[in-house]
Design an enzyme around this catalytic site. Structure first.
Site, PDB file in Angstrom:
ATOM      1  N   ASP A 130     -47.477 -36.103  73.717  1.00 42.51           N
ATOM      2  CA  ASP A 130     -47.277 -35.146  72.637  1.00 42.51           C
ATOM      3  C   ASP A 130     -45.843 -35.254  72.118  1.00 42.51           C
ATOM      4  OD1 ASP A 130     -47.703 -33.044  70.955  1.00 42.51           O
ATOM      5  OD2 ASP A 130     -47.769 -31.497  72.498  1.00 42.51           O
ATOM      6  N   ASP A 178     -44.140 -37.584  68.444  1.00 44.28           N
ATOM      7  CA  ASP A 178     -43.336 -37.002  67.360  1.00 44.28           C
ATOM      8  C   ASP A 178     -42.024 -37.768  67.215  1.00 44.28           C
ATOM      9  OD1 ASP A 178     -45.250 -35.050  66.841  1.00 44.28           O
ATOM     10  OD2 ASP A 178     -43.735 -33.494  66.545  1.00 44.28           O
ATOM     11  N   ASP A 205     -37.797 -40.117  80.574  1.00 45.23           N
ATOM     12  CA  ASP A 205     -36.469 -39.920  79.972  1.00 45.23           C
ATOM     13  C   ASP A 205     -35.914 -41.244  79.457  1.00 45.23           C
ATOM     14  OD1 ASP A 205     -36.648 -40.394  82.679  1.00 45.23           O
ATOM     15  OD2 ASP A 205     -34.926 -39.186  83.259  1.00 45.23           O
ATOM     16  N   TYR A 232     -51.323 -28.958  79.977  1.00 45.71           N
ATOM     17  CA  TYR A 232     -51.843 -28.051  78.955  1.00 45.71           C
ATOM     18  C   TYR A 232     -53.155 -27.393  79.399  1.00 45.71           C
ATOM     19  CZ  TYR A 232     -48.485 -30.223  75.731  1.00 45.71           C
ATOM     20  OH  TYR A 232     -47.344 -30.678  75.131  1.00 45.71           O
ATOM     21  N   LYS A 274     -43.058 -39.723  85.178  1.00 45.35           N
ATOM     22  CA  LYS A 274     -41.861 -39.161  85.812  1.00 45.35           C
ATOM     23  C   LYS A 274     -42.099 -39.259  87.324  1.00 45.35           C
ATOM     24  CE  LYS A 274     -37.903 -36.935  85.433  1.00 45.35           C
ATOM     25  NZ  LYS A 274     -36.683 -37.560  84.895  1.00 45.35           N
TER      26      LYS A 274
END
Ligand code: NAD
Length: 356
Positions: A245, A249, A221, A141, A189
């Site tokens: 992030d 959620d 994943d 980001y 990852k």
């Protein structure tokens, strides 16, 4: 104790839920003999309308003077153009950056009385009690980027991490795990990303200073799947900005509603910014139906992390649990047989439970 708290209600339902957080903090001060003073300031869309910027200088100055900040939410349809030069979320990103808040703590705890609200089967949820520790000021980001244009239809974003950035957030996660069940899962990852391989190397060396904490790496994943398959196995999840992030959620659904999840953003000192993880919910703004519990639980985190008032934090959390056990619900967590109450009434009920 005496504490100075800045409130940044922001946009949409932000002011509605922050009012309830303040109500509960005032009740805590009364009951436990503290003196909290509150100062309100502008952030996000309302700040853009009043001053032309999402994070006015006065707001930043007030936050720098404060012991802690309680924030609602920013954004909404009025400011939704992603190409506008001034946008509400710049207020949040700017505040985190200016205050050096690199660690975002997002606890996900299942209240037994909300087992039926989660879309997951209730038996999967037994014992869910995890914290996501998300790196907040680095990663993709914030890395160099290029927007695509008509003439040059190629865009890129860059994920950059330094060893120091990984090291300081890793210490936050391991210190936290030491006070909890002693397990850290590093989500990355590493089979694809160089930054993730750096995370693994640095986290392995930080872990050596915490012999009482065990840790394992997990690919993001796989983590997305295991969070739904065996959520109770997680204790502390340590991860980079973007993965955190997304996963938080997902994890919020374990708790039944976005309206239940608090967060804390911390840096080197004790000062922090506390906010619900949900947004400004324009679809329900002004109706008095928003769930204030995520904000009230954020206020509990404020008491714990910025003011060092653990007993008071636990009293707020216990009060929330009691109100839910009594069958009171806002609409987002209602089930047959429960009593639906509005935002302000829910805040009053928590205050009553705190006194009782
Ligand atoms: P949102 O979290 O605002 O809403 C998602 C859904 O959850 C909506 O149906 C909403 O009604 C519901 N919801 C959220 N909080 C609730 C609560 N306390 N009680 C009951 N229901 C609740 O996400 P969105 O709709 O994707 O975004 C709306 C705006 O909020 C956008 O402008 C977005 O940029 C902004 N946003 C801000 C933040 C923040 O300030 N930290 C975070 C996410 C989104």
């Amino acid at each position: 104790m005496t504490a100075q708290i800045v409130t940044l209600p922001g946009d949409g339902i932000g002011p509605e839920v922050v009012a309830e957080g303040v109500k509960v903090l005032r009740a805590v001060a009364d009951r436990f003999g503290h003196r909290f003073t509150f100062e309100e300031a502008l952030i996000g869309g309302c700040a853009i309308e009043a001053t032309g910027t999402a994070l006015p200088e006065e707001t930043l100055a007030a936050c720098r003077r404060a012991d802690a900040v309680l924030l609602g939410a920013v954004g909404g349809p009025r400011w939704s153009d992603p190409t506008a030069p001034v946008r509400p979320e710049q207020g949040l990103l700017g505040l985190r950056r200016e205050l050096g808040l690199y660690a975002n703590l997002r606890p996900v705890r299942l209240y037994p009385d909300l087992r039926e609200v989660s879309p997951l089967r209730p038996e999967r949820l037994d014992g869910v009690d995890l914290v996501v520790v998300r790196e907040l000021t680095g990663g993709i980001y914030f890395g160099p980027r290029q927007e695509a244009t008509e003439e040059r239809p190629t865009a890129y974003d860059t994920m950059v991490y330094t060893a120091e950035e990984v090291e300081r957030i890793a210490h936050v996660a391991f210190r936290l795990a030491r006070q909890r069940r002693g397990r850290v899962t590093l989500v990355d990852k590493a089979n694809v990303l160089a930054t993730s391989r750096l995370w693994r190397r640095v986290v392995a060396s930080v872990a050596a200073s915490y012999p009482e904490v065990s840790w394992e790496p997990m690919l993001v994943d796989a983590a997305a799947m295991h969070l739904l398959r065996r959520p109770a196995d997680f204790d502390v999840i340590l991860t980079a900005n973007m993965f955190g992030d997304i996963l938080t959620d997902e994890a919020s659904m374990l708790a039944g509603s976005m309206g239940m999840l608090p967060s804390a953003s911390l840096g080197e000192g004790r000062r922090g910014v506390y906010e619900p993880i949900h947004g400004s919910a324009p679809d329900i703004v002004g109706q008095g139906v928003a769930n204030p519990l995520a904000t009230i639980l954020s206020a509990a985190m404020l008491l714990r992390h910025s003011l060092g008032l653990e007993r008071e934090a636990q009293a707020v959390e216990a009060a929330v649990e009691r109100v839910l056990a009594q069958g009171y619900r806002t609409a987002d967590i209602a089930e047959p047989g429960t009593q639906i109450v509005g935002t302000a009434r829910m805040g009053d009920l928590v205050v009553e439970a705190l006194a009782g």
